[in-house]
Design a protein around this motif. Structure first.
Motif: not given
Length: 396
Positions: A311-340
């Protein structure tokens, strides 16, 4: 009289005594015809309104998906990836090590991909669906086909290295510290995407890169801030490995954008397969089979939970199909909050002061970059709309 009464009771539309009057009958017929026409007109108008409403709803949904679908899927990927990393950390008490964690992660991607490919190719309605390996198989020795295969392989290698580095870094760092370092990748991704994909990278992102680097340095706990004589060996080792994951993940984001037209299942299949081919030899050389064989109910549930990796890999692949790489990486930084949050709730691990400050700096930098990107896109859309109105006044 009996006949008239019988007729009036059988035909209530025509009053008694008017059955034999041709004028009355024709008038009544014309009136009924006009009523029928009005009813049909109202029905057509209702259908037209419903049709327009459905078109508006569909266009609104499509417009929302085009504008924010990439960000939504990237956020979903953050949730799923945080869960998968938490699973790796949680299974350490059952004997799971770095390469075993990477092997399970990639297996969790490959197995659902195989079932998805079988259903897509042979399931109900398969003729109406796009072929998974269209343009990749059979081999026809064209340069475009070999280029696509090469990029798919490069994507799998980058992602495989990132997964291995992340699981190795967890042996030396907490889940939160590792995640902060790895997901400061928006800056690196944006710089690489600028040169490879010609995506915009301005002065703001350069300043954010410096700002983010300061946050990462704080997490490594330099001696000048901790009062120690030298760096902590575990922290420095884990930070270096996490930096390798950071670079690999950034390259994977950019490479995925190059092949975004390819089928989702083709990408997840290649990622899982290449990841297993990379992690399996390392696992066989340095670790034991016992470390990944479930021996308790809890460890079995955690192993099955690795299916969330798909599910994680499918979500990131779909995100990169729609949006540019920089913005996807920006949103992925939410991992920091979820990790803590996850490490605090389930592992009872609280970040120290330097880790907390470093995480806040990285998060604020990434958040500011996201708002800057959103504002820039809005400004560009307004400029383009203004140009269209000038070039074609009839649209206004």
């Amino acid at each position: 009289m009996d006949t008239e009464k019988k007729s009036s009771t059988t035909d209530p539309l025509l009053p008694s005594g008017e059955l034999t009057n041709p004028v009355v009958i024709s008038t009544r017929i014309r009136r009924l015809s006009r009523q029928s026409d009005r009813t049909l007109t109202e029905v057509d108008e209702t259908k037209s309104v419903l049709r327009k409403a459905s078109i508006i709803i569909i266009e609104t949904g499509v417009g929302f998906w085009k504008s924010y679908g990439g960000m939504v899927m990237a956020l979903c990927a953050s949730v799923f990836f945080s869960i998968s990393i938490h699973l790796v950390k949680s299974m350490e008490r059952y004997g799971l090590k770095a390469f075993g964690g990477a092997l399970l992660f990639n297996t969790g991607i490959l197995i659902p991909s195989i079932f998805g490919i079988i259903f897509n190719e042979y399931g109900p309605g398969w003729k109406r669906r796009e072929r998974v390996f269209q343009g990749l198989w059979p081999i026809n020795n064209t340069s475009q086909q070999w280029t696509t295969i090469f990029v798919l392989g490069l994507q799998g290698i980058c992602q495989g290295v990132a997964v291995i580095c992340r699981t190795c870094a967890l042996q030396f760092l907490s889940m939160g510290d590792m995640t902060v370092i790895v997901f400061s990748s928006p800056v690196v991704t944006t710089v690489i995407a600028h040169f490879v994909l010609n995506e915009k990278c301005g002065l703001i992102f350069i300043l954010i890169a410096i700002f983010t680097l300061i946050g990462v340095v704080l997490i490594t706990k330099p001696p000048m801030l901790t009062g120690e004589e030298k760096f902590d060996a575990n922290t420095l080792t884990g930070s270096g490995i996490a930096a390798g994951a950071l670079l690999s993940l950034s390259l994977a984001f950019v490479v995925t954008r190059k092949i975004k037209e390819k089928h989702l299942l083709a990408m997840t299949f290649s990622l899982g397969l290449i990841g297993i081919l990379m992690s399996l030899p390392l696992f066989l050389l340095f670790e034991d089979w016992d470390s990944i064989i479930p021996n308790e109910f809890n460890s079995l549930m955690l192993t099955l939970g690795f299916l969330v990796c798909f599910c994680a890999m499918s979500s990131i692949m779909l995100a990169l199909k729609i949006e540019n790489a920089g913005l996807v990486a920006l949103v992925r930084s939410c991992d920091v909050i979820f990790a803590f949050l996850l490490q605090y709730i389930f592992l009872d691990v609280r970040p120290d002061l330097l880790s907390g400050i470093g995480a806040c700096i990285v998060w604020l930098g990434v958040l500011f970059a996201g708002f800057h990107k959103y504002w820039s896109d809005k400004q560009n859309q307004m400029i383009e709309a203004r140009k269209r109105r000038i070039n074609d006044p009839s649209d206004s």
